[in-house]
Design a protein around this motif. Structure first.
Motif, PDB file in Angstrom:
ATOM      1  N   ASP A  71       1.071  -1.248   0.159  1.00  0.00           N
ATOM      2  CA  ASP A  71      -0.025  -0.297  -0.225  1.00  0.00           C
ATOM      3  C   ASP A  71       0.982   1.469  -0.141  1.00  0.00           C
ATOM      4  O   ASP A  71       1.781   1.293   0.948  1.00  0.00           O
ATOM      5  CB  ASP A  71      -1.007   0.132   1.030  1.00  0.00           C
ATOM      6  CG  ASP A  71      -1.914   1.106   1.043  1.00  0.00           C
ATOM      7  OD1 ASP A  71      -2.530   1.507   0.088  1.00  0.00           O
ATOM      8  OD2 ASP A  71      -2.022   1.731   2.226  1.00  0.00           O
ATOM      9  N   THR A 300     -11.196   1.231   6.271  1.00  0.00           N
ATOM     10  CA  THR A 300     -10.260   0.101   6.827  1.00  0.00           C
ATOM     11  C   THR A 300     -10.442   0.193   8.390  1.00  0.00           C
ATOM     12  O   THR A 300     -10.960   0.703   8.846  1.00  0.00           O
ATOM     13  CB  THR A 300      -8.762   0.912   6.605  1.00  0.00           C
ATOM     14  OG1 THR A 300      -8.328   1.888   7.315  1.00  0.00           O
ATOM     15  CG2 THR A 300      -8.651   1.314   5.073  1.00  0.00           C
ATOM     16  N   LYS A 305      -9.610   5.563   3.433  1.00  0.00           N
ATOM     17  CA  LYS A 305      -8.607   5.924   2.207  1.00  0.00           C
ATOM     18  C   LYS A 305      -8.966   7.261   1.597  1.00  0.00           C
ATOM     19  O   LYS A 305      -9.350   6.921   0.270  1.00  0.00           O
ATOM     20  CB  LYS A 305      -8.334   4.815   1.274  1.00  0.00           C
ATOM     21  CG  LYS A 305      -7.739   3.548   2.089  1.00  0.00           C
ATOM     22  CD  LYS A 305      -7.859   2.249   1.113  1.00  0.00           C
ATOM     23  CE  LYS A 305      -7.281   1.085   1.772  1.00  0.00           C
ATOM     24  NZ  LYS A 305      -6.810   0.090   0.558  1.00  0.00           N
TER      25      LYS A 305
END
Length: 454
Positions: A71, A300, A305
């Motif tokens: 990520d 998350t 995000k």
């Protein structure tokens, strides 16, 4: 509109590629005299495929990184395990500054690359490739950023082999990608940005963990032992009252949790403090739209995000006021494997929630960041387990969320916990900004090193 491009027979033999897409003008470039370009394979000390082995979630063996655990240029946390011998572990053990390349994924994500920046007794799966550059020529941080720039991504995608719903870039093709040999002092500037970003990312994680630990201490969850008994009974009255006949709904640990909370804290049901509790809508996506769209994939275990939101139009936003998201709203993942995962919306930007995201608006004077964290702890997870419905695919509906019980603690303590979460998000955003700075610097270097760069 058709794109015509003329290439030489020599080029097709040199690259051993005959597909027209490989020679698409958006990928083609001509090196300038400023920097020398070499194939990645010529500067690698190691290039290794990962392990092809079954995995488990029972902590048996060693943590194993997979493709979705890369990520924003870093490896995150391995969530599955590989039960392998110590000999195999030594062969595939990841080391600090290993660069991991995702060779098999959807075409959108193939080539995703991350660097490991902390010591971990972990290995990596077969659809990943470990590459270690010779630091005399290319630093691992620079290589990671290069492969994550639009140019690097394009050079990767042009080499992808397509199959049904998947694309593959083999280690051999990865080695054939060109990279400019930038002077080491300039690469060290890029590496410093990457390392500083990682340090901020760790600070963010530390702050979030502090918030979680403080919350659990306040609620006594750090010393709370659940009854995981497989044998239990329930009354006919309970079944009639709850309209549920599935055994899991009546597990003793659920009643044990509620008993603990009600005996020690003021507790309220979500339904009594929420002014709004509904799912969003399925919007019409607009690639360059002005309005953010939050889907369940953006929720998350820590923060939304924000930099990956989809987009829609302002007209769509105005058409669906019931799905409008505002600062302080609480968003819950309601369909699929991660139902119950919860994040607060901590932005002033206009946003729309998609149909698998539940919007909670709280009318009481309760810190919503605190409340979202409560729903992300054992308290929320156990009640999600209790109230979820469906067999093939789990669902959490608004009327069941309304039944959730949450503890209300001292206002100053709620604010303190909420502020730690907000500080964590600030650090995370700063970390992402440094990675973006690193990408921008590398992109400018590429512009100097190549003609016809798009």
């Amino acid at each position: 509109m058709a794109v015509l491009n003329k290439i030489t027979l020599f080029d097709t033999f040199k690259e051993n590629r005959w597909a027209a897409e490989f020679f698409n003008p958006k990928y083609v470039f001509a090196p300038t005299k400023k920097y020398k370009w070499v194939r990645i394979g010529s500067i690698l000390k190691k290039c290794q495929y990962g392990l092809s082995i079954s995995m488990n979630e029972d902590n048996h063996g060693y943590p194993i990184f997979r493709m979705n655990e890369i990520d924003n240029c870093f490896l995150t946390v391995a969530k599955k395990y590989a039960n392998i011998s110590f000999k195999e572990f030594k062969e595939y053990k990841l080391e600090i500054d290993d660069v991991i390349f995702n060779r098999t994924n959807s075409f959108e994500f193939v080539g995703r690359t991350g660097i490991l920046k902390e010591d971990t007794d972990s290995v990596f799966a077969s659809y990943l490739v470990r590459i270690n550059p010779d630091k005399q020529y290319i630093l691992p941080e620079f290589l990671t950023i290069y492969l994550n720039t639009p140019f690097g991504i394009g050079q990767t995608k042009r080499r992808a082999m397509h199959s049904i719903n998947q694309a593959n870039v083999s280690a051999a093709e990865l080695k054939r990608i060109f990279i400019p040999l930038i002077d080491i002092p300039t690469q060290e500037d890029i590496a410093e940005l990457v390392n500083n970003s990682f340090n901020l990312k760790k600070e963010s994680e530390k702050l979030y963990n502090q918030a979680t630990e403080l919350l659990e201490q306040e609620l006594g969850l750090d010393k709370f032992n659940l009854n995981e008994s497989l044998n239990y009974t329930s009354t006919f009255f309970d079944i009639i009252n709850s309209h549920r006949i599935d055994a899991q709904h009546y597990k003793p640990k659920f009643a044990q949790l509620i008993h603990h909370l009600k005996n020690h804290f003021k507790c309220v049901r979500i339904g009594t403090i929420a002014s709004y509790n509904q799912r969003g809508v399925q919007p019409i996506y607009v690639e360059d739209g002005d309005i953010n769209v939050i889907t369940s994939q953006h929720i998350t275990n820590t923060h939304l995000k924000y930099d990956e939101f989809e987009k829609t139009s302002n007209d769509e936003f105005l058409t669906h006021p019931e799905a409008n998201v505002k600062l302080g709203d609480i968003l819950i993942y309601t369909t699929g494997a991660y139902i119950g995962t919860t994040n607060p919306y901590l932005s002033n930007e206009k946003a729309l929630a998609s149909n698998h995201v539940n919007i909670l608006k709280i009318k009481e004077n309760i810190d919503t960041t605190y409340l979202a964290l409560v729903l992300n702890t054992t308290i929320g997870k156990l009640q999600t387990e209790k109230y979820q419905r469906g067999s093939a695919q789990a669902e959490l509906y608004p009327n069941d969320i309304a039944k959730f019980i949450v503890p209300i603690i001292d206002e100053m303590k709620m604010e303190k916990i909420g502020n730690l979460v907000k500080e964590s998000l600030t650090k995370l955003n700063e970390a992402k900004q440094l990675i973006q700075q690193a990408k921008s610097k590398v992109e400018k270097l590429i512009e100097q090193a190549a003609k016809h760069y798009e």
